[in-house]
Design a protein around this motif. Structure first.
Motif, mmCIF file in Angstrom:
data_model
loop_
_atom_site.group_PDB
_atom_site.id
_atom_site.type_symbol
_atom_site.label_atom_id
_atom_site.label_comp_id
_atom_site.label_asym_id
_atom_site.label_seq_id
_atom_site.Cartn_x
_atom_site.Cartn_y
_atom_site.Cartn_z
ATOM 1 N N ARG A 29 -43.189 20.829 -21.989
ATOM 2 C CA ARG A 29 -42.548 19.694 -21.785
ATOM 3 C C ARG A 29 -42.182 18.976 -23.478
ATOM 4 O O ARG A 29 -40.988 18.626 -23.393
ATOM 5 C CB ARG A 29 -43.445 18.412 -21.484
ATOM 6 C CG ARG A 29 -43.764 18.528 -19.908
ATOM 7 C CD ARG A 29 -43.995 17.026 -19.122
ATOM 8 N NE ARG A 29 -45.017 16.443 -20.088
ATOM 9 C CZ ARG A 29 -46.270 16.420 -19.763
ATOM 10 N NH1 ARG A 29 -46.700 17.366 -18.958
ATOM 11 N NH2 ARG A 29 -46.926 15.570 -20.316
ATOM 12 N N SER A 32 -39.174 21.303 -24.353
ATOM 13 C CA SER A 32 -38.038 20.840 -23.627
ATOM 14 C C SER A 32 -37.133 19.659 -24.178
ATOM 15 O O SER A 32 -35.999 19.586 -23.893
ATOM 16 C CB SER A 32 -38.191 20.754 -22.294
ATOM 17 O OG SER A 32 -38.965 19.544 -21.859
ATOM 18 N N LEU A 51 -33.967 18.095 -16.441
ATOM 19 C CA LEU A 51 -35.015 18.216 -17.223
ATOM 20 C C LEU A 51 -36.064 16.964 -17.152
ATOM 21 O O LEU A 51 -37.069 17.288 -17.373
ATOM 22 C CB LEU A 51 -34.579 18.175 -18.836
ATOM 23 C CG LEU A 51 -33.835 19.428 -18.997
ATOM 24 C CD1 LEU A 51 -33.174 19.385 -20.379
ATOM 25 C CD2 LEU A 51 -34.859 20.867 -19.283
ATOM 26 N N TYR A 54 -38.277 17.825 -14.335
ATOM 27 C CA TYR A 54 -39.032 18.874 -14.749
ATOM 28 C C TYR A 54 -40.358 18.489 -15.546
ATOM 29 O O TYR A 54 -41.358 18.664 -15.369
ATOM 30 C CB TYR A 54 -38.613 20.068 -15.626
ATOM 31 C CG TYR A 54 -39.428 20.919 -16.405
ATOM 32 C CD1 TYR A 54 -39.978 21.980 -15.440
ATOM 33 C CD2 TYR A 54 -39.990 20.938 -17.641
ATOM 34 C CE1 TYR A 54 -40.931 22.908 -16.261
ATOM 35 C CE2 TYR A 54 -40.781 21.756 -18.131
ATOM 36 C CZ TYR A 54 -41.330 22.674 -17.387
ATOM 37 O OH TYR A 54 -42.270 23.593 -18.110
ATOM 38 N N THR A 58 -44.158 18.471 -14.178
ATOM 39 C CA THR A 58 -45.156 19.157 -15.010
ATOM 40 C C THR A 58 -46.487 18.138 -15.431
ATOM 41 O O THR A 58 -47.585 18.574 -15.696
ATOM 42 C CB THR A 58 -44.632 19.961 -16.311
ATOM 43 O OG1 THR A 58 -43.827 18.996 -16.964
ATOM 44 C CG2 THR A 58 -43.994 21.124 -15.780
#
Length: 218
Positions: A29, A32, A51, A54, A58
């Protein structure tokens, strides 16, 4: 005559396993965030939204694994809020640069985080078991203090993420949400100041980890 004797590391300080699945997901994370920031600065809000999804998934998965399979760690207690802050910081800087977040609000959010980061460095040094060396300071397998966010801090982080998420998605929505966003901005400004004061002048925020003494010979 003064004799310099090198102090040996305290054998009571136990290293912990840091390369766990939850920690790896949390690190992903953090990694990203530059891609997310790049997408926002170049008006690619569809990629930015993906993103964010995501990051949210996560976050849920690593928390579940840590609780279900006892994969929690002291480093994880530091990385998880650090990942949230990296995400919020990336969003605040880039969305403010794009004019989607008011500059005063961006300064309030980032200013609080800078102050708390400086205090975290001091807490790490203060609670690190002797010998206090530069190498041991950055060895996070040697835990010294565990982050314990206050209740208002958890609320504030959730509201900040909500605000940044909605702001990121707003350019691709078919409806105007300016008024709800402004109300949320004022709310986040208040909780940010409140949570910062709860750390700086209140109690809590971290717990010192005392090394075990039983069975250790001196």
């Amino acid at each position: 005559m003064i004799v310099n004797q090198r102090r040996k590391p305290n054998p009571a300080v136990r290293a912990e396993k840091i390369w766990t699945i939850p920690n790896v997901l949390t690190i992903s994370r953090i990694l990203s965030c530059p891609v997310l920031g790049y997408a926002i600065l170049h008006d690619n809000f569809y990629v930015a939204t993906g993103l964010l999804v995501y990051a949210g998934l996560t976050d849920l998965v690593d928390g579940y694994l840590a609780r279900k399979y006892n994969m929690g760690s002291v480093l994880g207690s530091i990385l998880d809020p650090a990942a949230d802050k990296a995400l919020v910081t990336t969003l605040v800087v880039t969305l403010t640069a794009r004019g989607l977040v008011p500059l005063p609000l961006g300064i309030i959010i980032l200013g609080r985080d800078v102050l708390l980061s400086l205090s975290a460095f001091w807490i790490r040094w203060k609670t690190l078991p002797p010998p206090k060396t530069f190498q041991r300071y950055w060895d996070f397998s040697l835990p010294s203090a565990e982050v314990q966010p206050t209740f208002i801090s958890k609320i504030n982080t959730a509201l900040q993420l909500l605000l940044m998420g909605v702001t990121t998605v707003s350019p691709i929505l078919a409806i105007d949400i300016t008024l709800p966003l402004q109300a949320l901005q004022w709310t986040v400004a208040g909780t940010t100041i409140w949570s910062g004061l709860s750390y700086l002048v209140g109690r809590g925020g971290f717990r010192v980890i005392k090394p075990p003494t039983k069975g250790v010979r001196t």
